[in-house]
Every structure is written in C-alpha cells, then in structure tokens.
Design an enzyme around this catalytic site. Structure first.
Site, PDB file in Angstrom:
ATOM      1  N   LYS A 204      24.643  53.962 149.092  1.00  0.00           N
ATOM      2  CA  LYS A 204      24.713  52.509 148.929  1.00  0.00           C
ATOM      3  C   LYS A 204      23.567  51.889 149.719  1.00  0.00           C
ATOM      4  CE  LYS A 204      27.596  48.482 149.684  1.00  0.00           C
ATOM      5  NZ  LYS A 204      28.949  47.985 149.915  1.00  0.00           N
ATOM      6  N   ARG A 214      29.232  38.510 147.482  1.00  0.00           N
ATOM      7  CA  ARG A 214      29.633  37.956 148.785  1.00  0.00           C
ATOM      8  C   ARG A 214      30.177  36.538 148.609  1.00  0.00           C
ATOM      9  NH1 ARG A 214      24.563  40.654 152.199  1.00  0.00           N
ATOM     10  NH2 ARG A 214      25.138  42.803 151.680  1.00  0.00           N
ATOM     11  N   LYS A 227      22.736  44.217 156.661  1.00  0.00           N
ATOM     12  CA  LYS A 227      23.540  45.440 156.747  1.00  0.00           C
ATOM     13  C   LYS A 227      22.659  46.688 156.853  1.00  0.00           C
ATOM     14  CE  LYS A 227      27.568  43.371 154.471  1.00  0.00           C
ATOM     15  NZ  LYS A 227      28.735  43.593 153.572  1.00  0.00           N
ATOM     16  N   GLU A 243      23.088  62.027 151.993  1.00  0.00           N
ATOM     17  CA  GLU A 243      24.361  61.292 152.077  1.00  0.00           C
ATOM     18  C   GLU A 243      25.412  61.886 151.144  1.00  0.00           C
ATOM     19  OE1 GLU A 243      25.642  58.973 153.838  1.00  0.00           O
ATOM     20  OE2 GLU A 243      24.070  57.709 154.694  1.00  0.00           O
ATOM     21  N   LYS A 258      24.664  52.811 144.340  1.00  0.00           N
ATOM     22  CA  LYS A 258      24.810  51.355 144.244  1.00  0.00           C
ATOM     23  C   LYS A 258      23.650  50.679 144.953  1.00  0.00           C
ATOM     24  CE  LYS A 258      27.959  47.805 145.758  1.00  0.00           C
ATOM     25  NZ  LYS A 258      29.064  47.515 146.620  1.00  0.00           N
ATOM     26  N   SER A 284      26.827  42.693 141.339  1.00  0.00           N
ATOM     27  CA  SER A 284      26.942  41.271 141.006  1.00  0.00           C
ATOM     28  C   SER A 284      25.595  40.638 140.673  1.00  0.00           C
ATOM     29  CB  SER A 284      27.607  40.538 142.167  1.00  0.00           C
ATOM     30  OG  SER A 284      26.889  40.746 143.377  1.00  0.00           O
ATOM     31  N   TYR A 323      31.078  44.332 135.896  1.00  0.00           N
ATOM     32  CA  TYR A 323      31.841  43.117 135.619  1.00  0.00           C
ATOM     33  C   TYR A 323      31.882  42.838 134.123  1.00  0.00           C
ATOM     34  CZ  TYR A 323      31.174  42.844 140.593  1.00  0.00           C
ATOM     35  OH  TYR A 323      31.181  43.168 141.919  1.00  0.00           O
TER      36      TYR A 323
END
Ligand code: PBG
Length: 335
Positions: A204, A214, A227, A243, A258, A284, A323
């Site tokens: 990610k 968010r 982040k 990872e 992602k 998103s 979505y």
C-alpha cells in the site's frame, strides 16, 4: 509476446488484423475477461438512517442501518462475491487510543451482524486499521508525532478478533504496520477463528489518490502530516515484493496492491512472483477521476468503467476492489 510473433512471419503473410476483423474471432481469441465474480464492493456505513452523499465521490453514498442490507443484497444478487466495510465514525467516538476500534458494539460490528442476520451469502471483508477511530487521522497510535508500530499492532489484533466475532469473514489490514499479519493470525487462532481469512494490504503506497476516501470516512480533516512513515514510497517496486513475501510468511491468504490503475506494474510483479490470490484496489481518487471526467462529458462512463477494470485482470489481478462494482456488474449482466 509469443515466440511466433517475435520471430515469425512478417506482412503480408502475417496480418494481425485478420483476427480482429469479426466480432466472433475477437470473442474467441480474447485473453482476459471481467465478470461480476472479480469484483469486491467497498461500502461506507454510517450511524444515521438513510444515506448521505460524498461530494468528492459523486454517486457513492454511505449507508445507514436501514438501507445497508438492501444495498448489499443487490450486490449479492448481481454475483458480487464480497463487500468491504468502512465506517464513518462520529467525532465524539474518535480518540487518541482508538478504543472504539475494539468495541464489539461499534458501527462495523453492528453492520456485520445486520448483514449476517439477513442471511446474505456474500463474504464480509473488514478493514483493520485505526484511522476511522483516531482523533489524529492516522492508521496507528500516535505519540509525540510518531506512529507507534508494536503498540498499534496489539490494538489491530484485538480489532480483528472483535470483527471476526461479529461475523466478518475476512480481516483486511490496511494500516502497513510491520508484523501485523503475524499478530492478527495468532490472535485469530487463539480466539478459535481458524478459518478467518486475511487479505493483506501488503503493498500500500503513500498515495494522493486516497483524498476522497478520507472525506468519506471523515479522517481527512483531522489527519496531521502524511502517512509516509508507514505507507510505501510510490517510487518503489522491489520493496512491494519484500512486503508481500513477509505478509505471506506471516499468514496472509490473499494480498493486495493499492492504489490500482497507476500501480498495475506492481500487480503484475506480485502475481508473477508469488502466484497467490492477488487483489488491487481502484481507490477513491481513481473513481473521482473517471466519474468526474465522465460527468463533464469528457469520457464515456460505460466504456471507461469496464475498460479500467479489465486492465486489472490483464495485469494479473484475481479481483478488484472498486466503488464501481455494482455499476459494472449491472453492465456486465446486461451484456
Ligand atoms: C486507511 C485506508 C485508506 C483507504 C482504505 N483504507 C486511506 C488511507 O490510507 O489514508 C483508501 C481507499 C480509497 O482511497 O478508496 N486505512
């Protein structure tokens, strides 16, 4: 590319357009296909009845307790195998210790039970991360501006067990703390949840494409800083393999990359290297790009939706969180 096309005939003995000439031969030779079974629908839940809209995600709504089951049922009827739940948590329930994340009566747990009680057959995927519950908007516990790793992992393991107890089928850690997959797996085993699946957000990235999400979960305003100390640098791909390898070794059943469309090279590398169920999240901001352009008449929505999702399959994804899942499934059903 096959050996033949690399070394073989040249025009006019080879004419690539022959196979493209008729619909039947295009259908016959198509290499990848998208079906409703490839889609996971991320769905936002809220405390208030009814629905509420999200301005940066036109067409996406949050569902209240009275509208949730119908919406999920519709997805299930269309053949969508799973939904992923994300809560809009009231500010009053956010705190620095993120206690609401492990409350067995929290919004996610109540939503899970509601869907389970309705007898819907689809898989329920639970986000494991603290950001919706954190007054500071981060996925982990924050002390003196630092995001604590091991202390966060302890809370995440409890959150996963609580969500499994409430009827979740899949725990999907999206937090990017080190060691959380192993800790969650051990906690699930200890709690008797031996068949609980773990879908790890393994690769990610610290992406600007998460902005509208968010807004949807109300964590954007409170987020201090970025982040980058836990999510990956968009410049890296070897690190993604590292990872994924760690998360599989710790007990993940499925892995995710992602964002999606700008990171399809990572999907391909992960699939080729590990050959495990590999998912990608059309996030998103990708939704906002496609739908925003279509609303302005700059793109043909019907066509770009399916093309964008097919691109994930071509890159090697077994499934896509999007979505647009319901819209795409409806379109596929229509043929
Ligand atoms: C956080 C989380 C994020 C998304 C899913 N889980 C945002 C973030 O990392 O800040 C993003 C999904 C999207 O943009 O659609 N745990």
């Amino acid at each position: 590319m096959s050996e033949r096309s690399q070394t073989g005939g040249s025009w006019p003995r080879t004419r690539m357009r022959r196979l493209r000439a008729a619909p039947w031969s295009r259908d016959l030779c198509r290499e990848n296909a998208l079906t409703a079974h490839d889609l996971i629908w991320p769905i936002f839940v809220q405390e208030d009845p009814g629905t509420s809209s999200i301005p940066s995600m036109p067409g996406v709504v949050r569902y209240g307790p009275d509208t949730l089951v119908d919406a999920v049922g519709r997805a299930s009827d269309l053949g969508i195998p799973a939904v992923a739940l994300f809560p809009l948590v009231a500010d009053a329930k956010k705190s620095a210790d993120c206690a609401e994340a492990v409350n067995p009566e929290n919004l996610v747990c109540r939503s899970l039970r509601k869907i389970r009680d309705a007898g819907l057959p689809l898989g329920l995927i639970c986000d494991v991360a603290l950001d919706p519950y954190n007054s500071l908007g981060h996925d982990g516990l924050v002390v003196d501006g630092r995001i604590l790793n091991d202390e966060t992992v302890e809370v995440l393991a409890r959150q996963a067990v609580v969500q499994a107890d409430a009827g979740g089928d899949v725990q999907a850690p999206s937090d990017m703390m080190d060691g959380r997959i192993g800790a969650i797996r051990d906690a699930l085993e200890a709690a008797g949840h031996r068949d609980q699946l773990i879908l790890s957000y393994a690769a990610k990235y610290a992406s600007a494409f998460y902005g509208p999400f968010r807004d949807a979960v109300g964590s954007g305003g409170s987020l201090k800083g970025d982040k980058k100390t836990y999510q990956m640098d968009p410049a890296n791909t070897d690190e993604a393999l590292h990872e994924v390898g760690l998360d599989l070794a710790e007990g993940a059943d499925m892995v995710m990359v992602k964002p999606g469309m700008p990171y399809l090279d990572v999907v391909r590398r992960v699939k080729d290297r590990f050959g495990v169920p590999t998912f990608a999240y059309q996030v998103s901001g990708e939704y906002a790009m496609l739908v925003g352009a279509a609303e302005r008449g700059w793109l043909d929505r019907d066509k770009v939706v399916l093309e964008s999702l097919l691109a994930f399959k071509r890159a090697g994804a077994d499934g896509i969180l999007t979505y647009l899942a319901v819209e795409a499934a409806e379109r596929l059903a229509r043929g």
